[in-house]
Design an enzyme around this catalytic site. Sequence first.
Site, PDB file in Angstrom:
ATOM      1  CB  SER A 136      -0.962  -0.033   1.191  1.00 28.20           C
ATOM      2  OG  SER A 136      -1.961   0.948   1.059  1.00 28.20           O
ATOM      3  CG  ASP A 169     -15.819 -18.462 -11.521  1.00 32.85           C
ATOM      4  OD1 ASP A 169     -14.586 -18.572 -11.609  1.00 32.85           O
ATOM      5  OD2 ASP A 169     -16.480 -19.008 -10.633  1.00 32.85           O
ATOM      6  CG  ASP A 185     -10.286 -19.114 -14.606  1.00 35.14           C
ATOM      7  OD1 ASP A 185     -11.158 -20.017 -14.626  1.00 35.14           O
ATOM      8  OD2 ASP A 185     -10.083 -18.411 -13.604  1.00 35.14           O
ATOM      9  CG  ASP A 200     -11.723 -20.822  -9.136  1.00 33.37           C
ATOM     10  OD1 ASP A 200     -12.283 -19.862  -9.702  1.00 33.37           O
ATOM     11  OD2 ASP A 200     -10.486 -21.000  -9.157  1.00 33.37           O
ATOM     12  CB  VAL A 229     -10.945 -16.815  -7.979  1.00 34.87           C
ATOM     13  CG1 VAL A 229      -9.785 -15.886  -8.311  1.00 34.87           C
ATOM     14  CG2 VAL A 229     -11.121 -16.901  -6.468  1.00 34.87           C
ATOM     15  CG  ASP A 271      -6.305  -3.087  -3.830  1.00 33.27           C
ATOM     16  OD1 ASP A 271      -7.111  -2.414  -3.167  1.00 33.27           O
ATOM     17  OD2 ASP A 271      -5.075  -3.040  -3.640  1.00 33.27           O
ATOM     18  CG  HIS A 297      -5.405  -2.489   0.052  1.00 37.24           C
ATOM     19  ND1 HIS A 297      -4.724  -2.011  -1.055  1.00 37.24           N
ATOM     20  CD2 HIS A 297      -4.919  -1.806   1.114  1.00 37.24           C
ATOM     21  CE1 HIS A 297      -3.874  -1.082  -0.674  1.00 37.24           C
ATOM     22  NE2 HIS A 297      -3.962  -0.944   0.638  1.00 37.24           N
TER      23      HIS A 297
END
Length: 533
Positions: free
Chosen positions: A212, A280, A283, A287, A289, A424, A462
């Site tokens: 950060s 989703d 890829d 899952d 993500v 983030d 983040h």
Amino acid sequence: MMNRRTFGGASFALLGATLFASLLGTEQVQTFAASASCESLSSISLPNVTITSAQTVGAGAFTPPAAERGEGRGRGAAAGRGGRGNAPSPFADLASFCRVAATLKPSSDSDIKIEVWMPAAGWNGKFQAVGNGGWAGSVSYPAMAAAVRGGYATASTDTGHTGNSAAFALGHPEKVVDMGYRAIHEMTVQSKAIVNRFYDSAPTLAMFNGCSLGGRQAVTEAARYPADFDAIIAGASALYNMRLHVARVAINQYANRTATSAIPAGKLPPVHQAMLDACDATDGVKDGVVENPERCRFDPKAIECKGADGPGCLTTEQVDTARALYAPVKNPKTGAMILHPLLQPGSELGWATLAGAEPLGNAQEPFKYIVFKDPSWDWHSFNAATDADLAIKQDNNVLGLTEPNLKPFFDRDGKLLMYHGWSDPQVAAMNSVNYFNDVLKTTGKANAGKSIQLYMVPGMFHCQGGPGTDVFDKVAAMEAWVSSGRAPNQIPASHMTDGKVDRTRPLCPYGQLAKWKGTGNTDDAANFSCVAQ
């Protein structure tokens, strides 16, 4: 000499020693003992430095200062000792170390507090400085403790002021310079001298580790002071800093442009799910993500209310708000780019951070105390058409320097490891992507993997958190890079729930994706390989 793995973090052990041995290897690590007493360091003389304390801290005996524990601020003394009632102190497992505190005054208005911690025994011969978060204002004790556990001598600074606020900046331009870059540099120079005096040996490796604000500090060090560090770890770097603050306020103002244009927190999960339904599986693995948000083509209009407003859909106004959150932030008058997209597909659950009832507090601070120099400044008065350019001009590259020419750092064989969570919700993930690409464009693509490498973390928030594999040992990855001369072709990472690992994945260099091999458990890193996009 003793044979020791250099993984550092306990999280790595959770993934299995076999995986680490194959990916990061082992090395011979020499350890050193002190050659001077800790207390004798109180009398050393260094330019613009006053040593305020030098004392040996016994094993498990460190307790943070009252201000850092939260005493007097309504959080109770337990905050600094774990923060959960009778939870054990996060410092209880520290071996004995020498703790030196000092005040640095490189300018007449500087008041930079630093601490240097040095293992009383078992020093690995290396120095690791650690960064700050937010507007700094305090020494990063937990990060220092992690460094000492790994055998490093370490240092941290409050960057020249007290309290996580920009209020210090009002009428103190030299303190803004300290916060911008000078405090970290001065801390580094003087800490190395103190380490050298204590061990009668200069560090064989100087490393910086921050996320950060710490990520911005890291990149700034590489650009401004290429001789300070040999190895730099920069996470979720708050680069393009004043532009970032401008974009944060501008996007919040747009999200709240009418009484009904903001997206209520209760609608964020449906937006996130709609995005997952669209992206989703792109890829190859469904899952929860999104591996590569840059390939996601989700349009929030897909969940626009067909009739009356409801908890699972967006009104037309809210669809426009969602689209804006994914889009670049531009000057409404000139169309000039202020900042690339703040938020990526996958960040939806954290949209309240930037698109809540008012702008992020950290983003309001510079307008109050640096740009307009008025503590009563109200974000409702912000005008992106005029205030964006004013803010950037006022900063004059003190906070916002983003120099892509790192050739002086690379010429010294310096290494910069960058990482950033794709999800983030605070600092634009594209900050790191764009800076990485700019550095390669400026210094040559051959530096990728040799002098600089970026690892984007799918699903990570983040610096940490989120559904992605956010637990990984950055220091071990950098040590492996230093040892081999090449950045790791993948970094082992895990996701944990209730303290238990429930998914592992490799983190790949930017430009590659973790691709499932087509067989085996999709929660096991062994069944994935890094392939070009």
